[in-house]
Design a protein around this motif. Structure first.
Motif, PDB file in Angstrom:
ATOM      1  N   UNK A 119       0.617  -1.548   0.477  1.00  0.00           N
ATOM      2  CA  UNK A 119      -0.153   0.192   0.353  1.00  0.00           C
ATOM      3  C   UNK A 119       0.921   1.211   0.353  1.00  0.00           C
ATOM      4  N   UNK A 120       2.616   0.909   0.808  1.00  0.00           N
ATOM      5  CA  UNK A 120       3.076   2.778   0.525  1.00  0.00           C
ATOM      6  C   UNK A 120       4.085   2.942  -0.356  1.00  0.00           C
ATOM      7  N   UNK A 121       3.736   1.307  -1.446  1.00  0.00           N
ATOM      8  CA  UNK A 121       4.382   1.941  -3.124  1.00  0.00           C
ATOM      9  C   UNK A 121       3.288   2.259  -3.739  1.00  0.00           C
ATOM     10  N   UNK A 122       1.803   1.902  -3.502  1.00  0.00           N
ATOM     11  CA  UNK A 122       0.950   2.425  -4.485  1.00  0.00           C
ATOM     12  C   UNK A 122       0.978   3.724  -3.969  1.00  0.00           C
ATOM     13  N   UNK A 123       1.103   4.021  -2.441  1.00  0.00           N
ATOM     14  CA  UNK A 123       0.666   5.703  -2.528  1.00  0.00           C
ATOM     15  C   UNK A 123       2.094   6.197  -2.892  1.00  0.00           C
ATOM     16  N   UNK A 124       3.761   5.650  -3.150  1.00  0.00           N
ATOM     17  CA  UNK A 124       4.983   6.336  -3.120  1.00  0.00           C
ATOM     18  C   UNK A 124       5.098   7.038  -4.810  1.00  0.00           C
ATOM     19  N   UNK A 161     -17.596  -3.353  -4.519  1.00  0.00           N
ATOM     20  CA  UNK A 161     -15.924  -3.336  -3.888  1.00  0.00           C
ATOM     21  C   UNK A 161     -15.039  -4.434  -5.704  1.00  0.00           C
ATOM     22  N   UNK A 162     -15.742  -5.717  -5.530  1.00  0.00           N
ATOM     23  CA  UNK A 162     -15.088  -6.534  -6.756  1.00  0.00           C
ATOM     24  C   UNK A 162     -15.674  -6.252  -7.443  1.00  0.00           C
ATOM     25  N   UNK A 163     -17.069  -5.649  -8.017  1.00  0.00           N
ATOM     26  CA  UNK A 163     -17.019  -5.186  -9.431  1.00  0.00           C
ATOM     27  C   UNK A 163     -16.266  -4.209 -10.255  1.00  0.00           C
ATOM     28  N   UNK A 164     -16.130  -2.857  -9.040  1.00  0.00           N
ATOM     29  CA  UNK A 164     -15.623  -1.995  -9.596  1.00  0.00           C
ATOM     30  C   UNK A 164     -14.341  -1.701  -9.559  1.00  0.00           C
ATOM     31  N   UNK A 165     -13.687  -3.278  -9.429  1.00  0.00           N
ATOM     32  CA  UNK A 165     -11.961  -3.035 -10.052  1.00  0.00           C
ATOM     33  C   UNK A 165     -12.067  -4.086 -10.982  1.00  0.00           C
ATOM     34  N   UNK A 166     -12.985  -5.104 -11.191  1.00  0.00           N
ATOM     35  CA  UNK A 166     -13.058  -6.040 -11.790  1.00  0.00           C
ATOM     36  C   UNK A 166     -12.048  -5.971 -13.199  1.00  0.00           C
ATOM     37  N   UNK A 221      -4.524   5.637 -10.582  1.00  0.00           N
ATOM     38  CA  UNK A 221      -5.823   5.199 -10.419  1.00  0.00           C
ATOM     39  C   UNK A 221      -6.171   4.055  -9.592  1.00  0.00           C
ATOM     40  N   UNK A 222      -5.073   3.797  -9.048  1.00  0.00           N
ATOM     41  CA  UNK A 222      -5.470   2.526  -7.903  1.00  0.00           C
ATOM     42  C   UNK A 222      -5.606   3.323  -6.373  1.00  0.00           C
ATOM     43  N   UNK A 223      -5.252   4.880  -6.442  1.00  0.00           N
ATOM     44  CA  UNK A 223      -5.235   5.102  -5.000  1.00  0.00           C
ATOM     45  C   UNK A 223      -7.108   6.040  -5.508  1.00  0.00           C
ATOM     46  N   UNK A 224      -7.460   7.270  -6.891  1.00  0.00           N
ATOM     47  CA  UNK A 224      -8.710   6.930  -6.851  1.00  0.00           C
ATOM     48  C   UNK A 224      -9.437   6.071  -6.456  1.00  0.00           C
ATOM     49  N   UNK A 225      -9.218   4.579  -7.413  1.00  0.00           N
ATOM     50  CA  UNK A 225      -9.987   4.020  -7.353  1.00  0.00           C
ATOM     51  C   UNK A 225     -10.142   3.183  -5.261  1.00  0.00           C
ATOM     52  N   UNK A 226      -9.273   3.446  -4.728  1.00  0.00           N
ATOM     53  CA  UNK A 226      -9.722   3.319  -3.292  1.00  0.00           C
ATOM     54  C   UNK A 226     -10.498   3.927  -2.625  1.00  0.00           C
ATOM     55  N   UNK A 227     -10.046   5.891  -3.005  1.00  0.00           N
ATOM     56  CA  UNK A 227     -10.939   6.511  -2.337  1.00  0.00           C
ATOM     57  C   UNK A 227     -12.466   6.546  -2.671  1.00  0.00           C
ATOM     58  N   UNK A 228     -12.942   6.005  -3.951  1.00  0.00           N
ATOM     59  CA  UNK A 228     -14.123   5.497  -4.472  1.00  0.00           C
ATOM     60  C   UNK A 228     -15.133   4.696  -3.839  1.00  0.00           C
ATOM     61  N   UNK A 229     -13.817   3.963  -3.713  1.00  0.00           N
ATOM     62  CA  UNK A 229     -14.543   2.404  -2.371  1.00  0.00           C
ATOM     63  C   UNK A 229     -14.776   3.000  -1.769  1.00  0.00           C
ATOM     64  N   UNK A 230     -13.585   3.505  -0.638  1.00  0.00           N
ATOM     65  CA  UNK A 230     -14.057   3.987   0.891  1.00  0.00           C
ATOM     66  C   UNK A 230     -14.757   4.520   0.535  1.00  0.00           C
ATOM     67  N   UNK A 231     -15.366   5.474   0.106  1.00  0.00           N
ATOM     68  CA  UNK A 231     -16.458   6.852   0.534  1.00  0.00           C
ATOM     69  C   UNK A 231     -17.701   5.809   0.319  1.00  0.00           C
ATOM     70  N   UNK A 232     -17.649   4.644  -0.670  1.00  0.00           N
ATOM     71  CA  UNK A 232     -19.002   5.056  -0.976  1.00  0.00           C
ATOM     72  C   UNK A 232     -19.339   3.205   0.475  1.00  0.00           C
ATOM     73  N   UNK A 233     -18.177   2.894   0.991  1.00  0.00           N
ATOM     74  CA  UNK A 233     -18.727   1.988   2.168  1.00  0.00           C
ATOM     75  C   UNK A 233     -18.480   2.892   3.784  1.00  0.00           C
TER      76      UNK A 233
END
Length: 289
Positions: free
Chosen positions: A27-32, A220-225, A261-273
């Motif tokens: 996760x830290x590598x994705x942020x970096x 969550x798996x649908x939006x990232x499939x 793009x993965x960071x944006x996806x994580x933000x969207x998923x966390x916001x939806x949850x």
């Protein structure tokens, strides 16, 4: 520190190391990578570039198809869960086993099976041709069709999502409904509530935790499939997962954009949850009141 506390810490060390190596460090590598450029300097250009037409289209299409698949799964799963709960013990145990049996098969194998069914010369189109459906349509409307284009469409992608993720919606709802206190339902009926009123005021609010769990496990798996959209949608349906895959495996290797793009996806998923959890808390308070 006594021996008991020391023993607990030692027993928890493997789990901490596992989380560190396989969760925190990746996760830290994705942020970096998402917040730096090729020289390692901090930048937000990677995230800003997601607003381009191609990337924005993939984002909104992923959200739209995932939402449609989640709603369809919910509409199919809730009645099925209630039917299973109202059946005998031996009956519903057998049906639940049959229902989750496809989950024991390989994910890609199940998707390839649907591709064989939906292809232009696949099982379904061959069946329609055998019963004379195409000839009938051509004679009535003066057309010249020989197959229905079902594969490599948005509908095929949604179908793949619904088929593969439907059990993840059924099982949480079923596990909650089967444990409901039936005395509450009987009390509501004794007080004159109709079947629709019992469902709306008792069954549905009490089963909401299972619904929210199912929605999360499907959305969550649908939006990232990327496998379903690539196999059943082809190159015509580019979703967010396919866009990320291209940045890491494609010819234009760009881990910085892929991580952004993965960071944006994580933000969207966390916001939806977060929204769903807040909605669930509000419903629980309404039931208590």
């Amino acid at each position: 520190m006594n021996n008991a506390q020391l023993k607990k810490k030692l027993l928890g060390t493997p789990y901490f190391l596992w989380s560190l190596i396989f969760i925190l460090i990746p996760l830290g590598m994705v942020f970096y990578y998402g917040l730096t450029d090729r020289s390692g300097a901090f930048t937000l250009n990677n995230i800003i570039s997601i607003t381009t037409a191609e990337h924005a289209k993939a984002l909104w299409l992923a959200l739209l198809l995932s939402l449609i698949a989640t709603v369809l799964c919910l509409l199919l799963a809730y009645p099925l869960a209630m039917i299973l709960c109202n059946m005998g013990v031996n009956q519903h145990s057998f049906i639940v086993l049959i229902f989750i049996l496809p989950m024991w098969m390989n994910f890609l194998l199940r998707t390839y099976a649907w591709m064989a069914i939906l292809e232009n010369n696949g099982i379904l189109n061959n069946f329609f041709e055998a019963i004379g459906l195409f000839s009938l349509i051509n004679s009535i409307f003066g057309t010249d069709i020989s197959f229905f284009p079902m594969i490599r469409t948005q509908g095929a992608v949604v179908l793949g999502m619904v088929y593969n993720y439907l059990p993840f919606m059924v099982l949480p709802i079923y596990s909650v409904i089967i444990k409901l206190d039936h005395s509450l339902v009987e009390a509501a009926r004794d007080l004159g509530a109709s079947s629709a009123g019992v469902f709306r005021r008792v069954t549905l609010p009490l089963s909401l935790p299972g619904v929210l769990s199912g929605v999360t496990m499907v959305f969550v798996p649908s939006v990232s499939t990327f496998a379903i959209s690539r196999m059943m949608g082809g190159n015509n349906q580019m979703l967010l997962g396919n866009l990320i895959e291209q940045q890491f495996l494609g010819g234009a290797y760009n881990p910085h954009l892929g991580s952004a793009i993965a960071l944006v996806m994580m933000i969207i998923v966390v916001a939806c949850m977060w929204i769903m959890n807040r909605f669930g808390e509000g419903e629980e308070q309404a039931v208590i009141l």
